[in-house]
Each structure stands twice: as structure tokens, then as C-alpha cells.
Design a protein around this motif. Structure first.
Motif, PDB file in Angstrom:
ATOM      1  N   HIS A   1      34.861  48.643  32.542  1.00  0.00           N
ATOM      2  CA  HIS A   1      34.669  47.233  32.190  1.00  0.00           C
ATOM      3  C   HIS A   1      34.803  47.064  30.675  1.00  0.00           C
ATOM      4  O   HIS A   1      34.086  47.705  29.922  1.00  0.00           O
TER       5      HIS A   1
ATOM      6  N   ASP B   1      34.760  44.015  27.841  1.00  0.00           N
ATOM      7  CA  ASP B   1      34.609  42.599  27.510  1.00  0.00           C
ATOM      8  C   ASP B   1      34.319  42.407  26.017  1.00  0.00           C
ATOM      9  O   ASP B   1      33.804  41.380  25.599  1.00  0.00           O
TER      10      ASP B   1
ATOM     11  N   TYR C   1      38.295  41.259  30.247  1.00  0.00           N
ATOM     12  CA  TYR C   1      38.194  39.800  30.232  1.00  0.00           C
ATOM     13  C   TYR C   1      37.443  39.380  28.980  1.00  0.00           C
ATOM     14  O   TYR C   1      36.926  40.217  28.237  1.00  0.00           O
TER      15      TYR C   1
ATOM     16  N   LEU D   1      39.973  41.027  26.399  1.00  0.00           N
ATOM     17  CA  LEU D   1      41.359  40.869  26.847  1.00  0.00           C
ATOM     18  C   LEU D   1      42.375  41.172  25.746  1.00  0.00           C
ATOM     19  O   LEU D   1      43.524  41.483  26.029  1.00  0.00           O
TER      20      LEU D   1
ATOM     21  N   ALA E   1      44.026  42.462  33.819  1.00  0.00           N
ATOM     22  CA  ALA E   1      43.706  41.404  32.859  1.00  0.00           C
ATOM     23  C   ALA E   1      43.241  40.163  33.615  1.00  0.00           C
ATOM     24  O   ALA E   1      43.854  39.760  34.608  1.00  0.00           O
ATOM     25  N   CYS E   2      42.206  39.532  33.127  1.00  0.00           N
ATOM     26  CA  CYS E   2      41.601  38.359  33.766  1.00  0.00           C
ATOM     27  C   CYS E   2      42.443  37.104  33.554  1.00  0.00           C
ATOM     28  O   CYS E   2      42.697  36.695  32.412  1.00  0.00           O
TER      29      CYS E   2
ATOM     30  N   ASN F   1      41.524  34.047  34.288  1.00  0.00           N
ATOM     31  CA  ASN F   1      40.684  32.976  33.738  1.00  0.00           C
ATOM     32  C   ASN F   1      40.691  33.018  32.215  1.00  0.00           C
ATOM     33  O   ASN F   1      40.871  31.992  31.553  1.00  0.00           O
ATOM     34  N   THR F   2      40.486  34.200  31.655  1.00  0.00           N
ATOM     35  CA  THR F   2      40.485  34.355  30.201  1.00  0.00           C
ATOM     36  C   THR F   2      41.862  34.044  29.636  1.00  0.00           C
ATOM     37  O   THR F   2      41.980  33.350  28.613  1.00  0.00           O
TER      38      THR F   2
ATOM     39  N   SER G   1      40.348  36.987  38.498  1.00  0.00           N
ATOM     40  CA  SER G   1      39.087  36.978  37.744  1.00  0.00           C
ATOM     41  C   SER G   1      38.673  38.413  37.443  1.00  0.00           C
ATOM     42  O   SER G   1      38.613  39.239  38.361  1.00  0.00           O
ATOM     43  N   GLY G   2      38.367  38.692  36.185  1.00  0.00           N
ATOM     44  CA  GLY G   2      37.925  40.034  35.823  1.00  0.00           C
ATOM     45  C   GLY G   2      36.605  40.401  36.468  1.00  0.00           C
ATOM     46  O   GLY G   2      36.430  41.508  36.975  1.00  0.00           O
TER      47      GLY G   2
END
Length: 143
Positions: A29, A31, A66, A70, A98-99, A101-102, A125-126
Motif C-alpha cells: 500500500h 499513499d 492512491y 500516485l 493506480a487508483c 479516483n485519484t 479504486s485503490g
């Protein structure tokens, strides 16, 4: 007596503990966009892959980024682009996610489409991707 103890231990052991060629699954993960954190995540990937390779095992690793993390996958802006390119060629069972949303929010904020590196796959979505991976038995790592 020794055979009985070994048989009992084998019966109680989790599946795959006593066998070579086990497949391990790891979700990483990311972020945080700090280059030190990005490099630490990639160091974790390298170390885990190398360890399991020396054990004769396979490891499937997916790095999910994300939010500020990202930047790890942004085409032309990633501070770790060279490492990602090299590692994607070196490790057959390594994926980068890769997310969306971001990515959408970054594109909106910048007023233009933001592209990810060819090594990364855009997922809806991440956070949801991390949930899915854990539901599939992936171990969770956050550097």
C-alpha cells in the motif's frame, strides 16, 4: 515415536508450510508521495521477492498507489520511474495498480489528463483494490 510426532506436526501445520514451491501473495500500500517512502516500498518488494526466490517459492506482489502516493506511477513525474521499469522486467509476478479516483481528481485539478506509466494498470479504486487483494489472501504491507 518420532514418526508419530512428525505425522502429528504435519497434520496440524498450515497448508504449504512443509512443502517447497509455495505461492505467497503480498499487497503493498502506497499513499505517500515522499520519494523516501516510494523507495522504501520498492525496497520491500525487492527484499520480499529475493527472499522467497531463495526459498524456492513464488511471490505475487501488487503495489497499489492512491492519493499522494500516485506520483509513484505518474508518467514523466515519478521519482522512481527507472526502478519501476527495471523491476517490472525483473519480476514476473509483480503488478502496479493506480487508483482511478485519484487520477480523475488530479486531472480535474490540473485541468488536463494525467497519464500513468505503461507499467501501471488503472483500477477503479485503490482502497477497494487493497480490500479485494486481502479477501484473496494477500498479506498487507505498508512501508
Amino acid at each position: 515415536m518420532k514418526k508419530l510426532v512428525l505425522a502429528a506436526a504435519l497434520a496440524c501445520a498450515p497448508l504449504g508450510v512443509w512443502a517447497e514451491g509455495v505461492v505467497h501473495k503480498v499487497a503493498v500500500h502506497v499513499d505517500d508521495g515522499d520519494p523516501r517512502v516510494l523507495n522504501m516500498a520498492l525496497n520491500n518488494v525487492q527484499n520480499v521477492a529475493k527472499y522467497y526466490e531463495t526459498q524456492g517459492d513464488t511471490v505475487e506482489i501488487e503495489v497499489v498507489a492512491y492519493g499522494p502516493g500516485l506520483v509513484m506511477f505518474l508518467d514523466g513525474r515519478s521519482p522512481v520511474a527507472d526502478r519501476i521499469s527495471a523491476m517490472s522486467l525483473e519480476h514476473e509476478h509483480l503488478k502496479f495498480s493506480a487508483c482511478a479516483n485519484t487520477l480523475r481528481n488530479m486531472s480535474k485539478k490540473m485541468g488536463k489528463d494525467v497519464e500513468v506509466m505503461s507499467e501501471a494498470v488503472v483500477v477503479p479504486s485503490g482502497v477497494v483494490r487493497l480490500i479485494e487483494l486481502q479477501e484473496q489472501g494477500y498479506s498487507y504491507v505498508r512501508p
